[in-house]
Design an enzyme around this catalytic site. Structure first.
Site, PDB file in Angstrom:
ATOM      1  N   CYS A  65       0.905  -1.190   0.151  1.00 24.51           N
ATOM      2  CA  CYS A  65      -0.270   0.038  -0.692  1.00 24.51           C
ATOM      3  C   CYS A  65       0.818   1.084  -0.008  1.00 24.51           C
ATOM      4  O   CYS A  65       0.510   2.541  -0.537  1.00 24.51           O
ATOM      5  CB  CYS A  65      -0.833  -0.057   1.180  1.00 24.51           C
ATOM      6  SG  CYS A  65      -0.257   0.233   2.530  1.00 24.51           S
ATOM      7  N   HIS A 318      -1.821   0.736   7.938  1.00 25.28           N
ATOM      8  CA  HIS A 318      -1.531   1.266   6.750  1.00 25.28           C
ATOM      9  C   HIS A 318      -1.332   2.224   5.487  1.00 25.28           C
ATOM     10  O   HIS A 318      -1.914   3.348   6.951  1.00 25.28           O
ATOM     11  CB  HIS A 318      -3.400   0.301   6.281  1.00 25.28           C
ATOM     12  CG  HIS A 318      -3.752   0.549   5.119  1.00 25.28           C
ATOM     13  ND1 HIS A 318      -3.193  -0.139   3.848  1.00 25.28           N
ATOM     14  CD2 HIS A 318      -4.835   1.103   4.119  1.00 25.28           C
ATOM     15  CE1 HIS A 318      -3.872  -0.356   2.488  1.00 25.28           C
ATOM     16  NE2 HIS A 318      -4.514   1.079   3.136  1.00 25.28           N
TER      17      HIS A 318
END
Length: 965
Positions: A65, A318
């Protein structure tokens, strides 16, 4: 039940056990109005299609990510995108076509980025796969990396790659877009001489600790530093060290200003990174003029991107990106495959701030005014120079557009294929729907009409639209006679012959189980067993009452007390076994024939269990001699019991006990008396040895003798056991000293080792005791230690052994011991937590040992016993030699609630720091004591949510294409 069925129609769920209940078996899916989508489990391929005026997402390949956020941000830098489109490769020039019969495989990093950007611009897909780009860089898709480090390394790699291009607009794009200049300026306080070192930068790294606003972070970055004392500056003019001041001056700024907020900092105490979760305020417009050396330029910047890290730990979480579209001014949130447009052209960070759990020391979110934002998760802010120029329109070059169209064609083919599959599913579903609707109405068998039994499981699979039914298989419901087992009716359903004919015609299988299928023999047997079980309850009451009657004369029978306690349970088990035997006698039952070996194993285990009244049978097959284990019951009670256990051993009241057992009992009593006499005699002869009193010591040789004898400590311990319990333990008749000697007959221990580490293996014997031992036991080898004193020098003495030491075998023993200490598989070690005396309670009953004092305690010449005695603040752990220090730290974390990065471990004064080293290589042996000193928890410290990663050595991008590998 067979002739007049009572059908269930009002049940909410299926009546399991009632073969006439046909409700709730999956029919509700097919009855009533049907939605076409229920006929398939294939998603609509149009859901994977890019929406109008929407951006294209990027697949997260596991932990990539952080890569995706930068790719989207760089894609929306139109100048960078245009320059990359103009970049030419070795294989083809810009605008040159690629052969249609050849699949395009990007070779260089630039080609990968070109192709990715072209797909992001004109692909018809909702998201694309960046695996080619990630693979070309050699990144590990399963490991999350430092996003800030990735940004720096990739920009450096891109600049280096583009430097080989002929087109200056392409060659210099990284410098034009991202490169600024600042100078380190040092001014001598004595003469005022100014020394300037000019340096380029691609991003400004700003410390956020202790600050609330972005402008405060920039001010600190540029603040003046005093060089005084040992840190004075050598002035070229003064030709001596002088007090001076040093500061950074911003000389020029790039079009795109990258501001790295230093959220992830290295903690010197723990040797690992932590995340600072403090709030930082920043505005949408940033005027950099107050911070510039030259004030006559245009320095107003607009916020164009905010990169966010969700999570409280530096090692997990994340990454997402909020990026402004330069053409429309609208903000978008890029979260891998998902892209969300912000309402009203406004940046909204609120939801991202709510996701991370605040630590206890965290302050509340400050209020933000219009045009300002606050974040505790933003780690990079990107500002673009405010200009009045119209935004660029970037066209995809023809050769790249051709590649995009090829991919779009593949996507369209896939969509058409999925749509056709959905269409076929719908068609099949409609046919099945009509079939089910008709057959389900005719499924029940009317009273007096022919019928079939069919498996409920198969019926449910027929009604399940996701799995096509297989041929009907009724073998699992058959008994040993090949008919329907009465116990299996509960998992069967009774259906009409008309529907059964259709099923067997369409799907095949068998055997068919019609009205005559139920096995009469099994039903009769089942009824018999049920009657017996009911009779058992009556007989139990009868036997219980009969046992209360005292038996007179010799009419009774001997029965084991244990058998009487459990006779009802044994009888019930027998009946159940008969039931199971009838059920399992058909090898095909339940679809699996039991393995022959397994069946024999089970049979052997069953045979080993005692049957009724076998608990009073002696090893010779006769009545046991112990009357405590048996009792007499009346003839009536025995008759009832024999009905259930016809093969039980029978012993009338007047039956004599086993004669052989009586002889053995008598011999045992005589042996016990003999053993008691032996133990008493040996204890009297060797009283001091038994009580471990007045024992000689090699380290402090007794003056009254010049020779001592040695026996193995094992012999002494076994002999003491016998003397203490002569009726329970076997007598010790021989003394085996061969265990202390090598195969050549030499002694395995030195005089020095017998005074220290080997002292626990031997026992020293006085000469007078040795004479008695030789009379009481058979001795295989005599081992003697002799002291020889030199004439005129009574202080000095020489010690010799008989037999003498065998040097080769002794060396081999030591090597084996060392190897054992390094290769143990399960051993106990002790972790001693050291508490700082300054922080311990002054009124504590027992003073805590400091680090140094505990080490000195360990190094004293105190002989440690084989079992370490735990002290306060210490815990025992089970470890192996081949486990790593990192794994031990995880064990310690569970035992002491101290995070691995807060643990400082040492053994014998040596610090244990290499997490990858094994305990054996670090010198951790069984019974070791390891000192644990725990660091105090740091405010706002990174969570322990990823301890395994924290303990791993940080290698970053080592071995990847970002570092030229």
């Amino acid at each position: 039940m067979m002739d007049g069925p009572s059908w269930c129609w009002s049940c909410r769920r299926n009546c399991r056990g009632n073969p006439n209940c046909l409700v709730g078996i999956g029919e509700h899916v097919w009855l009533g109005e049907i939605d076409e989508n229920s006929f398939h489990n294939i998603d609509d391929p149009n859901c994977e299609r890019r929406k109008k005026n929407a951006f294209v997402g990027l697949t997260n390949l596991g932990a990539t990510c952080y890569v995706n956020t930068f790719l989207q941000m760089w894609f929306l830098n139109l100048e960078l995108r245009q320059a990359l489109y103009l970049c030419s490769s070795n294989e083809h020039a810009v605008g040159e076509s690629i052969p249609k019969d050849k699949d395009y495989e990007p070779q260089t990093i630039c080609e990968h980025l070109q192709y990715l950007f072209a797909l992001l611009q004109n692909s018809k897909r909702r998201y694309i796969d960046p695996s080619g780009f990630v693979k070309a860089l050699g990144l590990d898709t399963g490991q999350q990396q430092d996003a800030q480090e990735f940004s720096k390394l990739f920009m450096s790699l891109l600049e280096d790659t583009l430097s080989k291009q002929k087109n200056p607009d392409v060659r210099n794009i990284v410098q034009k877009q991202f490169c600024g200049e600042y100078a380190y300026v040092t001014v001598c306080n004595q003469c005022g001489r100014e020394s300037k070192l000019v340096s380029k930068f691609y991003e400004l790294e700003l410390n956020i600790q202790g600050h609330k606003q972005l402008t405060d972070c920039i001010t600190e970055f540029l603040k003046e530093e005093k060089l005084e004392g040992d840190n004075r500056y050598f002035c070229e003019t003064c030709q001596s060290k002088q007090n001076a001041t040093r500061k950074i001056r911003l000389l020029s700024l790039p079009c795109t200003l990258n501001l790295q907020l230093m959220r992830f900092v290295f903690d010197r105490q723990t040797g690992h990174k932590k995340k600072l979760n403090t709030y930082i305020g920043f505005s949408e417009l940033l005027d950099m003029e107050p911070f510039m050396e030259q004030k006559n330029g245009v320095y107003v910047y607009e916020l164009s991107a905010v990169l966010i890290h969700r999570g409280v730990s530096a090692y997990s979480g994340h990454y997402i990106a909020h990026v402004k579209d330069p053409q429309t001014g609208e903000w978008y949130k890029f979260n891998d495959e998902d892209i969300e447009k912000m309402e009203g052209k406004k940046l909204q960070l609120g939801i991202e701030e709510d996701l991370a759990e605040p630590s206890k020391s965290q302050t509340r979110k400050p209020k933000c005014g219009k045009g300002t934002h606050c974040s505790r998760n933003a780690y990079m802010l990107v500002y673009r120079l405010q200009t009045r120029e119209k935004s660029l329109t970037v066209e995809v070059p023809a050769f790249l557009q051709e590649l995009v169209e090829r991919d779009n064609c593949k996507f369209e083919e896939w969509c058409n294929e999925m749509a056709e599959m959905r269409k076929q599913s719908v068609a099949r579903g409609k046919i099945k729907h009509e079939e089910v609707k008709e057959l389900y109405q005719r499924l029940p068998a009317e009273a007096g009409s022919p019928y079939d039994f069919i498996s409920l499981e198969w019926l449910q699979k027929w009604l399940d639209e996701s799995t096509p039914p297989k041929p009907i298989d009724n073998t699992a419901c058959l008994c040993s006679h090949g008919k329907l087992h009465p116990d299996k009716i509960c998992i069967m359903k009774r259906i009409s012959e008309y529907v059964a004919d259709f099923f067997y015609r369409r799907y095949g299988g068998g055997p068919r189980l019609n009205v005559k299928a139920l096995c009469k023999d099994c039903v009769v047997e089942r009824c018999r067993i049920l009657r017996l079980k009911n009779q058992l309850n009556e007989d139990y009451k009868t036997v219980t009452n009969l046992l209360k009657i005292t038996v007179k004369g010799s009419d009774g029978f001997w029965v084991g007390k244990a058998s009487l306690r459990s006779w009802r349970q044994l009888a019930l088990e027998q009946l159940n076994e008969q039931d199971e035997d009838a059920e399992h006698s058909n090898g095909k039952l339940n679809g699996n024939a039991p393995n022959k070996d397994e069946a024999n194993e089970e049979k052997r285990e069953e045979e080993e269990e005692l049957n009724f009244n076998e608990d009073i049978v002696c090893p010779h097959g006769d009545l046991c001699i112990s009357e405590n284990e048996r009792r007499v019951v009346s003839k009536e009670a025995w008759k009832k019991l024999k009905q259930y256990f016809p093969k039980a051993p029978e012993f009338p009241n007047n039956k004599e006990c086993c004669s052989q057992c009586k002889i053995l009992e008598r011999e045992g009593e005589e042996n016990e008396a003999l053993h008691k006499m032996m133990a008493s005699e040996q204890k009297t002869s060797l009283q001091n040895l038994f009580h471990d009193k007045c024992r000689p010591c090699l380290g402090n040789w007794p003056q009254e003798t010049d020779e001592l004898y040695i026996v193995s400590q094992f012999f002494v311990e076994e002999w003491r056991k016998f003397v203490r319990r002569p009726t329970r333990c076997s007598p010790v008749s021989s003394l085996g000293n061969s265990a202390l000697l090598c195969p050549h007959g030499g002694l395995m221990f030195t005089y020095a080792s017998m005074t220290k580490e080997d002292s626990k293996l031997i026992a020293l014997i006085w000469p007078s005791e040795w004479e008695r031992i030789q009379k009481l036991f058979v001795v295989d080898h005599v081992i003697k230690i002799t002291r020889t004193r030199a004439a005129g020098e009574p202080e000095s003495a020489l010690y010799s052994s008989e037999p003498q030491l065998c040097p080769e075998c002794r060396e081999g023993l030591l090597c084996q011991q060392q190897r054992d200490l390094r290769e143990y598989t399960q051993a106990t070690i002790y972790i001693h937590k050291v508490v700082d005396n300054k922080k311990s309670n002054g009124g504590a009953k027992r003073q805590k040992l400091s680090h140094q004092s505990y080490i000195s305690y360990q190094k004293q010449g105190i002989r440690r016993s084989t079992r370490h005695r735990k002290v306060r603040g210490e815990k025992a752990l089970l470890v192996s030699a081949n486990q790593t220090l990192k794994e031990l730290k995880i064990q310690i974390m569970h035992a002491f609630s101290v995070a691995p990065f807060d643990q400082n471990l040492s053994i014998n004064g040596k610090i244990l720091s290499d997490d990858t080293a094994t305990l054996g290589s670090l010198g951790v042996i069984p019974e070791s004591v390891i000192l644990l000193k725990a660091d105090e928890p740091i405010a706002d410290y990174a969570a322990m949510d990823d301890v395994m990663q924290v303990c791993m050595p940080e290698e970053g991008f080592k071995g990847t294409g970002l570092l030229g590998h």
